[in-house]
Design an enzyme around this catalytic site. Structure first.
Site, PDB file in Angstrom:
ATOM      1  N   HIS A  13      29.932  38.787  36.798  1.00 56.11           N
ATOM      2  CA  HIS A  13      30.615  38.248  36.068  1.00 56.11           C
ATOM      3  C   HIS A  13      30.786  38.275  34.756  1.00 56.11           C
ATOM      4  O   HIS A  13      29.793  37.648  33.979  1.00 56.11           O
ATOM      5  CB  HIS A  13      30.968  36.810  36.676  1.00 56.11           C
ATOM      6  CG  HIS A  13      32.124  36.290  35.303  1.00 56.11           C
ATOM      7  ND1 HIS A  13      32.755  35.263  36.575  1.00 56.11           N
ATOM      8  CD2 HIS A  13      32.473  36.025  34.742  1.00 56.11           C
ATOM      9  CE1 HIS A  13      34.264  34.730  35.829  1.00 56.11           C
ATOM     10  NE2 HIS A  13      33.829  35.608  34.581  1.00 56.11           N
ATOM     11  N   HIS A  15      32.531  39.171  30.792  1.00 58.55           N
ATOM     12  CA  HIS A  15      33.463  40.124  29.622  1.00 58.55           C
ATOM     13  C   HIS A  15      32.900  40.827  28.743  1.00 58.55           C
ATOM     14  O   HIS A  15      32.536  40.473  27.186  1.00 58.55           O
ATOM     15  CB  HIS A  15      34.745  38.847  29.615  1.00 58.55           C
ATOM     16  CG  HIS A  15      34.586  37.389  29.572  1.00 58.55           C
ATOM     17  ND1 HIS A  15      36.077  37.798  30.334  1.00 58.55           N
ATOM     18  CD2 HIS A  15      33.640  37.085  30.703  1.00 58.55           C
ATOM     19  CE1 HIS A  15      36.165  36.547  30.988  1.00 58.55           C
ATOM     20  NE2 HIS A  15      34.902  35.845  31.767  1.00 58.55           N
ATOM     21  N   LYS A  98      40.932  38.834  41.635  1.00 58.47           N
ATOM     22  CA  LYS A  98      40.830  36.859  40.056  1.00 58.47           C
ATOM     23  C   LYS A  98      41.756  36.246  40.335  1.00 58.47           C
ATOM     24  O   LYS A  98      43.081  36.750  39.844  1.00 58.47           O
ATOM     25  CB  LYS A  98      39.518  37.921  38.782  1.00 58.47           C
ATOM     26  CG  LYS A  98      39.646  36.716  37.912  1.00 58.47           C
ATOM     27  CD  LYS A  98      38.326  35.791  38.467  1.00 58.47           C
ATOM     28  CE  LYS A  98      38.146  34.845  37.613  1.00 58.47           C
ATOM     29  NZ  LYS A  98      37.347  34.847  36.497  1.00 58.47           N
ATOM     30  N   HIS A 135      38.781  31.192  39.141  1.00 62.63           N
ATOM     31  CA  HIS A 135      38.593  30.469  38.465  1.00 62.63           C
ATOM     32  C   HIS A 135      38.682  29.029  38.806  1.00 62.63           C
ATOM     33  O   HIS A 135      39.623  28.177  38.541  1.00 62.63           O
ATOM     34  CB  HIS A 135      39.019  31.040  36.796  1.00 62.63           C
ATOM     35  CG  HIS A 135      38.815  29.644  35.650  1.00 62.63           C
ATOM     36  ND1 HIS A 135      37.954  30.084  34.554  1.00 62.63           N
ATOM     37  CD2 HIS A 135      38.865  28.619  35.423  1.00 62.63           C
ATOM     38  CE1 HIS A 135      37.594  28.764  34.050  1.00 62.63           C
ATOM     39  NE2 HIS A 135      38.447  28.120  33.858  1.00 62.63           N
ATOM     40  N   HIS A 173      31.238  30.795  38.376  1.00 65.24           N
ATOM     41  CA  HIS A 173      30.601  30.160  37.114  1.00 65.24           C
ATOM     42  C   HIS A 173      30.565  28.608  38.032  1.00 65.24           C
ATOM     43  O   HIS A 173      31.586  27.733  36.429  1.00 65.24           O
ATOM     44  CB  HIS A 173      31.299  29.975  35.032  1.00 65.24           C
ATOM     45  CG  HIS A 173      32.417  30.387  35.433  1.00 65.24           C
ATOM     46  ND1 HIS A 173      33.438  29.528  36.025  1.00 65.24           N
ATOM     47  CD2 HIS A 173      33.306  31.355  34.622  1.00 65.24           C
ATOM     48  CE1 HIS A 173      35.012  30.183  36.098  1.00 65.24           C
ATOM     49  NE2 HIS A 173      35.146  30.999  35.169  1.00 65.24           N
ATOM     50  N   ASP A 247      29.178  35.185  32.852  1.00 67.98           N
ATOM     51  CA  ASP A 247      29.683  34.596  31.982  1.00 67.98           C
ATOM     52  C   ASP A 247      29.999  35.341  30.447  1.00 67.98           C
ATOM     53  O   ASP A 247      30.729  34.204  29.819  1.00 67.98           O
ATOM     54  CB  ASP A 247      30.388  33.358  32.431  1.00 67.98           C
ATOM     55  CG  ASP A 247      32.316  32.831  32.464  1.00 67.98           C
ATOM     56  OD1 ASP A 247      32.757  34.172  31.677  1.00 67.98           O
ATOM     57  OD2 ASP A 247      32.308  31.945  32.265  1.00 67.98           O
TER      58      ASP A 247
HETATM   59  O1  DOR Z   1      34.440  29.992  28.900  1.00 67.88           O
HETATM   60  C1  DOR Z   1      35.056  31.139  28.822  1.00 67.88           C
HETATM   61  N1  DOR Z   1      35.854  31.982  28.406  1.00 67.88           N
HETATM   62  N2  DOR Z   1      35.134  30.893  30.172  1.00 67.88           N
HETATM   63  C2  DOR Z   1      36.401  31.775  30.836  1.00 67.88           C
HETATM   64  O2  DOR Z   1      36.910  31.478  31.727  1.00 67.88           O
HETATM   65  C3  DOR Z   1      37.171  33.299  29.612  1.00 67.88           C
HETATM   66  C4  DOR Z   1      35.792  33.503  29.068  1.00 67.88           C
HETATM   67  C5  DOR Z   1      36.535  34.495  27.852  1.00 67.88           C
HETATM   68  O3  DOR Z   1      37.252  35.072  28.596  1.00 67.88           O
HETATM   69  O4  DOR Z   1      36.602  34.319  27.081  1.00 67.88           O
HETATM   70 ZN    ZN Z   2      35.101  34.576  33.253  1.00 67.79          ZN
END
Ligand code: DOR
Ligand code: ZN
Length: 352
Positions: A13, A15, A98, A135, A173, A247
């Protein structure tokens, strides 16, 4: 000096963002991880297989390590069709769908607000055994932010799982004892990702004394007893339902340190050292490899990585910031010292 040599980890997971930010996130991710599951909350979100395949090309254009393999999930919107699910199932790089409750977090505006309206789609996923990555937070503003995960489990997840008992689910998460208990009560096709920061920190790090935006993420860090429950779950001998999803969620310094700061901890460069520190503190280093490098691969029915990662017990200072596309990105733990560090992988084949 203590040395830890483990199967190279995967991050289930992450980004990676897009465009110029990839020039930062991809090299950092591939320093530590062989495989990553990149989240689809781009703007616009990744809702089609074609969109995912071109995102994959943008990532691979930057990756240097020939072993680095990005995987993806399709963003569950109101317009998701059974045809897209069938196409996704046939794509070797797509591991699931997702689900963002609308408004739950960064770029979740395209999410759905009532899963019961989409049972026809979920039923196709169950038939295809295409995992639902969740989520897990309710978005009702009358519900306290610290209770949102537990409420989601009781009001959305339990009924959903009972209705679709064969559907593989990853609760992403996780941050609460309730989530750990729920996963423990479930069979092997139900699992959870856990971040390094939810294992290393609790809400005091975010709120006590000073307000620390670096520690602000969603689901928000909870009380210490929840943190301890997560630690016990991932460090237990022979556990197989919990695996690493960092995450790691970079936001530019400007967007994160503002009067309306974004949620997300940028942890890619520190995730493994931080985990080694937490596991070592609990005399559980022998459980680290299953969490970082085995359980996730088994869940997604992928082979284990053949490369290895070496961590040494030697101190280093986390950089104050990184930059990409003219923006600064502050990692969690910036300027602080960690007592484990990843060794550069010698002899790793690289792209030309
Ligand atoms: O803290 C987070 N940031 N939680 C999420 O679910 C998304 C992520 C983000 O994309 O910045
Ligand atoms: Zn995330």
């Amino acid at each position: 000096m203590q040395i830890l040599n483990i199967i190279r980890p995967d991050d289930w997971h992450i980004h990676l963002r897009d465009d110029e930010t990839l020039t930062l996130t991809v090299p950092l991710a591939e320093q530590t991880f062989t495989r990553v599951l990149a989240m689809p909350n781009l703007t616009p979100p990744l809702t089609t297989v074609q969109g995912i395949l071109s995102y994959r090309e943008r990532i691979l254009a930057i990756a240097k390590n020939t072993h680095f393999t990005p995987y993806f999930s399709v963003y569950f919107t109101n317009n998701l069709t059974a045809a897209t699910l069938h196409e996704a199932k046939l794509c070797p790089w797509i591991l699931g769908v997702k689900l963002y409750p609308q408004g739950a977090t960064t770029h979740s505006d395209w999410g759905i607000n009532d899963i019961t309206q989409h049972f026809d789609i979920v039923s196709v996923m169950e038939e295809l055994a295409l995992p639902l990555l969740v989520h897990g937070e309710v978005t009702d503003n009358t519900i306290d932010i610290f209770d949102r995960e537990a409420r989601f489990i009781e009001s959305v997840l339990i009924p959903l799982q009972q209705r679709f008992p064969k559907l593989p689910i990853v609760l992403e998460h996780i941050s609460t004892a309730e989530a750990v208990d729920w996963v423990h009560s479930m069979p092997a096709h139900i699992a959870a990702t856990v971040t390094a920061h939810h294992l290393a920190f609790n809400r005091n790090h975010l709120l006590a004394g000073n307000l620390r935006p670096d520690y602000y993420c969603l689901p928000i860090l909870k009380q210490q007893h929840h943190q301890q429950k997560l630690q016990q779950a991932v460090m237990a001998k022979n556990q197989s339902q919990f695996f690493l999803g960092t995450d790691s969620a970079p936001h530019s310094q400007q967007k994160k340190y503002s009067a309306c700061g974004c949620a997300g901890c940028f942890t890619s460069p520190i995730a493994l050292p931080l985990l080694a520190e937490v596991f070592s503190l609990h005399n559980a280093l022998s459980s680290l490899e299953a969490f970082t490098s085995i359980n996730g691969a088994h869940f997604y029915q992928l082979p284990l990585n053949t490369q290895r990662l070496c961590l040494t017990q030697s101190t280093w200072e986390v950089p104050q910031n990184y930059s990409a596309g003219g923006d600064a990105f502050i990692p969690l733990y910036a300027g602080q010292t960690l007592s484990w560090q990843c060794q550069p992988t010698a002899g790793q084949p690289t792209h030309e």
